[in-house]
Enzyme design. Structure first.
Site, PDB file in Angstrom:
ATOM      1  N   LEU A  42       0.677  -1.040  -0.088  1.00 11.73           N
ATOM      2  CA  LEU A  42       0.035  -0.047  -0.018  1.00 11.73           C
ATOM      3  C   LEU A  42       0.700   1.312   0.092  1.00 11.73           C
ATOM      4  CD1 LEU A  42      -2.612  -1.215   2.558  1.00 11.73           C
ATOM      5  CD2 LEU A  42      -2.379  -1.879   0.147  1.00 11.73           C
ATOM      6  N   HIS A  43       1.812   1.118  -0.819  1.00  6.44           N
ATOM      7  CA  HIS A  43       2.957   2.382  -0.868  1.00  6.44           C
ATOM      8  C   HIS A  43       2.940   2.582  -2.402  1.00  6.44           C
ATOM      9  CE1 HIS A  43       4.685   1.301   3.186  1.00  6.44           C
ATOM     10  NE2 HIS A  43       3.731   2.107   3.529  1.00  6.44           N
ATOM     11  N   PRO A  44       2.082   2.735  -3.270  1.00  8.15           N
ATOM     12  CA  PRO A  44       2.367   2.942  -4.459  1.00  8.15           C
ATOM     13  C   PRO A  44       2.760   4.142  -4.962  1.00  8.15           C
ATOM     14  CG  PRO A  44      -0.065   3.443  -3.858  1.00  8.15           C
ATOM     15  CD  PRO A  44       0.649   2.858  -2.614  1.00  8.15           C
TER      16      PRO A  44
END
Length: 546
Positions: free
Chosen positions: A471-473
């Protein structure tokens, strides 16, 4: 073209970076600013509570709840991608860890053709943003809008994990954002007085009367006069509205939303746009083309003692007590996020800096997907290895020309042997920490993947079925020269388009080694400073009359 309103600057997306951009532009006192946010205000109770973010994990009122396309190397599983749809964006629903990444990350950005983005260039903006609870020093600032603090009452399990990591030879590190990143210690969080400090709370209250905030305002397309962006169209309360920007539009929709809006507006790969019947304003192939994310898995252990969040989650009585403790005195288990301890280390000796982050949760989750989080019915804790330097590169594309349709997201995880072996080694490092004497009091055994999963092939197969996006795009509107496939230049101006900027994690040309909220806020700070500098110097021209 008819407009409903007019401003100097319009910021589309009130997330980590967008709030910083809008707040700083407005508080300067020289510009009227419109900030658009598709979601509601950040008033929900669970947004404010540090332990509240699991309650927001699948809440469609404040969460876009995106899913990727099935990942071919991960047993054709889609990756769930929760993203904030609320003032503050994902800073309103995330785990609040304050991690900047490694200094070399930013020096690499500068070397990619982005002058002004080396470590010593960006450090002043990290410090400017920060109100560090430990006080100011050469790495940290005080008096800034973003509160950063130590968490209260670290769990004894978390402290034992730190001691166990030290017993494996990993050095102690009291500050992952200080003189060095490598080591083990306690995380700091973006909290003030045991309450979440999201980017909305940090920046918008300081902006004054020059800022107008429109919530429930979903941007549908950018508006152009030739190759100049002169405004934005959005839907609010069932009506289509148009706002004019006299001096510029800043797109801050995040790594999924920003490329989607650009593509909907005719900026992106020409063949892709034409395939959806969208007229091409500017053929810019890099839009949506360099998506990167960290990859991680959860190694879960049963705990001997009832000292984890699992007991709270399973007991209505304990929940009532914990709620009363927090509401009346901001004490108890809800006053911290449960992710106390961390490790930054290397998966092999060839690395010159950490490529592995291990997050520790004082709970264990039986399932975690778009349907929600469900904890085990026994005490448990988790160590989650995160691969910080993956090879995998994906993309963001339009599903169709409907601005309200979710974008197509492809991560392309686990296709490269480098990524697979890094995670196999990461599992072994976690197991080594778990086997140390310091954890013996709490360690009742590994339950996921379990003791029967031992060989490289067995671990790889388990990761294919259990590894997920962290969840670190980043990277889908990468800051690079146009000749290198970039979307924005080093001053965050979209190549080939006047009056248009992108400021959020999508501009990161490579992944930072850590969580992305703090770097995104830094990007917002730096973007606003550059725009104000250019405006003061007369380098931003007022657009022609509507």
């Amino acid at each position: 073209m008819q407009f409903d309103s007019e401003f100097d600057f319009i910021v589309s997306g009130a997330g980590s970076a967008g709030c910083a951009v809008a707040g700083r532009l407005a508080e300067s006192g020289r510009h009227r600013v419109l900030l658009l946010e598709a979601g509601p205000a950040d008033s929900a109770f669970w947004i404010k509570v540090p332990m509240g973010y699991p309650m927001l994990f699948t809440n469609p009122k404040v969460n876009w709840m995106f899913e990727s396309e099935p990942e071919s190397e991960l047993n054709n599983r889609p990756m769930y991608n929760p993203r904030g749809k609320v003032l503050g964006g994902t800073s309103s629903i995330n785990g609040m860890l304050y991690v900047r990444g490694h200094p070399n990350d930013y020096d690499t950005w500068a070397q990619m053709g982005n002058p002004g983005w080396g470590w010593h260039d960006v450090l002043p903006f990290f410090r400017k943003a920060e109100d560090q609870g430990r006080g100011a020093d050469e790495y940290h600032g005080t008096g800034g809008p973003l509160a950063v603090s130590d968490q209260p009452n670290p769990s004894p399990v978390a402290l034992a994990i730190i001691e166990a990591a030290k017993q494996t030879g990993i050095p102690a590190n009291p500050d992952f954002n200080g003189a060095r990143q490598e080591g083990t210690g306690l995380f700091q969080t973006t909290t003030r007085n045991r309450r979440r400090c999201n980017s909305a709370r940090a920046y918008l209250s300081r902006a004054g009367r020059n800022l107008r905030i429109d919530t429930g305002a979903h941007a549908t397309r950018l508006l152009f006069q030739g190759r100049d962006c002169i405004g934005i169209e959005y839907r609010q309360n069932g009506q289509i509205r148009r706002a004019r920007a006299r001096r510029g539009v800043v797109v801050s929709g995040g790594s999924f939303g920003s490329p989607q809006l650009l593509q909907l507006s005719g900026i992106g790969p020409a063949d892709h746009l034409q395939s959806h019947g969208i007229g091409v304003v500017h053929d810019l192939p890099g839009v949506g083309s360099r998506l990167r994310d960290h990859f991680y898995a959860s190694i879960i252990f049963r705990c001997h003692e009832p000292v984890t969040i699992n007991e709270l989650a399973r007991s209505p009585l304990r929940q009532v007590i914990a709620g009363a403790q927090y509401v009346l005195a901001r004490r108890g288990p809800l006053a911290a996020n449960g992710i106390f301890a961390g490790v930054f280390t290397r998966t092999d000796d060839t690395r010159d800096r950490p490529n592995l982050q291990i997050n520790t949760n004082i709970w264990s989750v039986a399932s975690r997907d778009k349907k929600g989080m469900h904890v085990h019915d026994f005490p448990g804790f988790t160590m989650s290895p995160v691969h910080l330097d993956p090879v995998a590169t994906g993309e963001v594309r339009l599903r169709n020309a409907d601005p309200f349709a979710d974008p197509v997201i492809r991560h392309n995880f686990f296709r490269d042997e480098v990524d697979r072996m890094a995670m196999v080694n990461a599992v072994r490092i976690v197991r080594n920490i778990a086997s140390q004497p310091a954890l013996a009091r709490y360690m009742a055994g590994e339950i996921r993947p379990g003791p029967d999963v031992r060989t490289d092939d067995e671990i790889t197969d388990w990761l294919r079925g259990n590894g997920i996006a962290n969840l670190h795009p980043v990277g889908s509107c990468a800051m690079r020269p146009a000749s290198a496939g970039g979307v924005v230049d080093h001053r965050l101006r979209v190549h080939g388009i006047g009056g248009l900027y992108v400021a959020d994690a999508s501009i990161m040309p490579s992944l930072p080694a850590g969580n992305t909220n703090a770097p995104s806020i830094m990007i917002g700070e730096k973007c606003a400073a550059m725009i104000l500098e250019d405006a003061a110097a007369g380098r931003i021209q007022t657009s022609g009359a509507a």
